[in-house]
Design a protein around this motif. Structure first.
Motif, short mmCIF file in Angstrom:
data_model
loop_
_atom_site.label_atom_id
_atom_site.label_comp_id
_atom_site.label_asym_id
_atom_site.label_seq_id
_atom_site.Cartn_x
_atom_site.Cartn_y
_atom_site.Cartn_z
N ARG B 207 1.22 -0.74 0.29
CA ARG B 207 0.07 -0.33 0.02
C ARG B 207 1.05 1.48 -0.11
O ARG B 207 0.02 2.41 -0.31
N ARG B 208 2.07 1.41 0.78
CA ARG B 208 2.83 2.97 0.66
C ARG B 208 4.34 1.97 0.64
O ARG B 208 5.57 3.35 0.76
N GLY B 209 4.42 1.46 0.39
CA GLY B 209 6.54 1.19 0.55
C GLY B 209 6.95 0.71 -1.50
O GLY B 209 6.08 1.32 -2.29
N ALA B 210 7.30 -0.63 -1.40
CA ALA B 210 7.83 -0.85 -2.68
C ALA B 210 6.81 -1.59 -3.53
O ALA B 210 8.10 -1.70 -4.69
N ALA B 211 6.40 -1.72 -3.17
CA ALA B 211 5.60 -2.94 -3.82
C ALA B 211 4.06 -2.21 -4.07
O ALA B 211 2.63 -2.76 -4.72
N VAL B 212 3.76 -0.34 -4.09
CA VAL B 212 2.64 0.32 -4.85
C VAL B 212 2.40 0.12 -6.47
O VAL B 212 3.72 -0.09 -6.56
#
Lengths: 409, 409
Positions: B207-212
């Motif tokens: 949701r908010r890191g490396a996988a947005v």
């Protein structure tokens, strides 16, 4: 906004088509239903159901008959059936040792089917495509109603978007455009949807076999190679490009044998057909007939055969323990060769699951043999081919409904 | 009918609440949006958006301001923001070595946070619950707006339905009713949602890191134990009861070391903190500080430290190869200790992926370190706690809208 998108401008037509889809899908998957059942399961009003069913009968896809309701008071509710010959698909299967073809009607009715063993035959893509197309033509696949599509199950890694077989180590294929080649060989213009055989076996067992009504399922399909298909929260696990489920290539044995994929110690080197045959002292390439011999020997109490099966069972349990920890399924369904050897391996499997699975997922999972037999992937291929029709049957209506014509204009 | 259910009787109220949810969720996940953006992303009319935004501002959850649009012709569209203090949650995290607490506002704004190391401290459930509750109270968690809920990330196997920690081998817990105990210790009546730390790390990185924006993700979280969380088709993989993702207990070396789960040769015995420390010639229980020393030594060129890291990297690659074959993710995110050691292990990982992953899934996958740092599971816990609000914000409206009051009556 990724979720909750509601497009109000087209709402009434979208809802109308979605309701037709819900009815057709419900009967296709669950069998004939009374109008009352449809009211209960859709939440639609009785008069809405009546109207939708009339559209389906007018378009020639459904039929109504009066049910005899023993012991139920009140007027019996008409039963809605789908006409299996009103929409048909071709389901195909390509394994290493055999090919198969079927004509399947709406509702999942197998109208005609054939399988041909071809051990040791030419595995060139074009040769296999030619043989499969011939088998399908012999079934007169366009002799019935509307041909909706073609589905193909193949023992390989498939890019879903265009039916390209990226790798099929046991067929020796790389980057083979199987979907396009089959469309040409069959001379059809309908979509040809290709997918991995185990993914489609999982779909079939989920829809019509051992896993009906179960939302989290792992299907394991052992033959020359070992493949898998998972249902996750009721939805087939595809991964980023449809390649998910290659459980045969879990590394389980760092000191193990070389695998045809190029790695070593993959699960399939311990639990595939070749591993069982070698442990039982038979040639690795003795095929299905060789496995049958091992099973006969085991039934007669032959210690080598019994030990070979128990060793394969132990490795089956080791790999399954890991997959149960990762996926937390309710049910593991053993298909293909693993279904046939199930009576001889289930104890070893349970023992390893007890040792190696965390208590919580262990307490939930059951391991059972598949019930659809060797045709599961082919039946799944047929289901795949039906999908566009099930999602929007109205697209196949021939213009009786003015609102639909307007909507598609 | 499993799919396509459309319940016409409640349509207009259901659609209204779903639209409110779509707007709030979109801004919570993606940040402030102009009314024009909302029109474009929801497909709703301009006047519908205006009405829905007014409901949100009237209820006190949103604010509007006029954007300065440089270089864009026409009247600037008002920008809609959420008020972080209008709805807050408590996010908690329980690891073996440390605990953490946070107060997070709507929109994912961290208002206050604290972490306490407690290596070697009492791991009894009640002692840990007491310490975590104290940490949260020190943050004055009920000093802001409406408290929506509490989310807890714990290094264990959690039954989602009631927050029971079924097993937490590295904490030594079994069947601990963590959710209920925390609700009591905090003295709150809002829901306390408990989940596995790696599952929540995956949620936060998605949701908010490396996988947005990536739909198929595997998050690997190595610390004392090794956990995982997967996002599959954009949806967190839960399994039948929320136990999915226990990748630390994949059997990768059946003749390997005993694991705390009772099995042998689990992946975490090769890639967990203890394995790295032992290979580097340090005590297995030297913890995070010990790992920091190994990293310092490796930076200084110490051959033992470098070899230890490369050996852990090799085993990381072996296990990841299997998981990539099974799940076909676009992205693998290495979290916690594995994020910190990433610079020293990524080459070994890539080498094993090349050797052991099938060509098709191999060509798609990238392996990257997490970007949210050690707080990822706690941030994921906060997201979990926001979920009921995001799904139906109208349930928290205090009666300004008559239609909503009628609907909930």
């Amino acid at each position: 906004l990724r979720s909750g998108r509601v497009d109000l401008g087209q709402r009434s037509e979208t809802v109308h088509r979605a309701n037709l889809s819900a009815i057709v899908r419900g009967i296709h998957e669950g069998g004939p239903m009374s109008r009352s059942d449809l009211v209960a399961s859709t939440g639609l009003t009785r008069s809405a159901i009546r109207g939708l069913v009339h559209e389906l009968t007018d378009a020639g896809f459904a039929m109504e008959s009066t049910a005899v309701r023993l012991g139920t008071p009140g007027r019996p509710s008409p039963v809605v059936r789908l006409d299996p010959r009103s929409a048909v698909v071709v389901g195909l299967e390509i394994l290493v040792d055999s090919i198969a073809a079927s004509v399947v009607g709406l509702g999942g009715v197998v109208l005609r089917e054939a399988r041909a063993d071809r051990p040791g035959r030419n595995l060139e893509v074009d040769a296999v495509v030619g043989d499969v197309a011939e088998l399908a033509r012999d079934l007169d696949f366009d002799a019935d109603g509307t041909l909706i599509g073609v589905g193909v199950a193949v023992a390989g890694v498939v890019r879903r978007s265009d039916g390209l077989v990226s790798t099929a180590p046991n067929l020796g294929w790389r980057d083979a455009p199987l979907g396009a080649k089959l469309a040409r060989a069959l001379g059809v213009s309908v979509p040809v949807a290709v997918a991995n055989d185990a993914d489609l076996g999982a779909l079939a067992e989920h829809r019509r076999g051992a896993a009906v009504g179960v939302d989290d399922v792992l299907y394991v399909s052992g033959e020359v190679g070992v493949g898998g298909g998972a249902i996750v929260g009721g939805v087939p696990l595809q991964g980023a490009a449809g390649y998910a489920g290659e459980i045969g290539h879990l590394p389980v044995n760092p000191t193990g044998r070389p695998c045809r994929c190029g790695s070593t110690g993959c699960w399939e080197t311990e639990v595939g057909e070749g591993a069982l045959l070698a442990l039982a002292g038979r040639p690795r390439d003795a095929g299905r007939a060789g496995v049958d011999r091992v099973l006969e020997d085991a039934r007669a109490g032959d210690p080598t055969a019994v030990a070979a099966l128990s060793q394969v069972g132990r490795w089956l349990g080791i790999g399954l323990a890991g997959l149960v920890n990762v996926l937390n399924p309710d049910l593991v369904v053993l298909g293909a060769m693993h279904a046939r050897i199930h009576p001889f391996v289930h104890q070893s499997i349970e023992l390893e699951l007890d040792r190696r699975t965390l208590a919580a997922p262990r307490s939930l999972v059951r391991v059972v043999p598949a019930t659809l037999g060797p045709n599961a992937p082919m039946l799944g291929a047929a289901e795949l081919a039906f999908e566009p029709f099930l999602s929007d049957p109205a697209a196949w209506f021939s213009g009786r409904d003015v609102s639909l014509r307007v909507a598609s204009a």
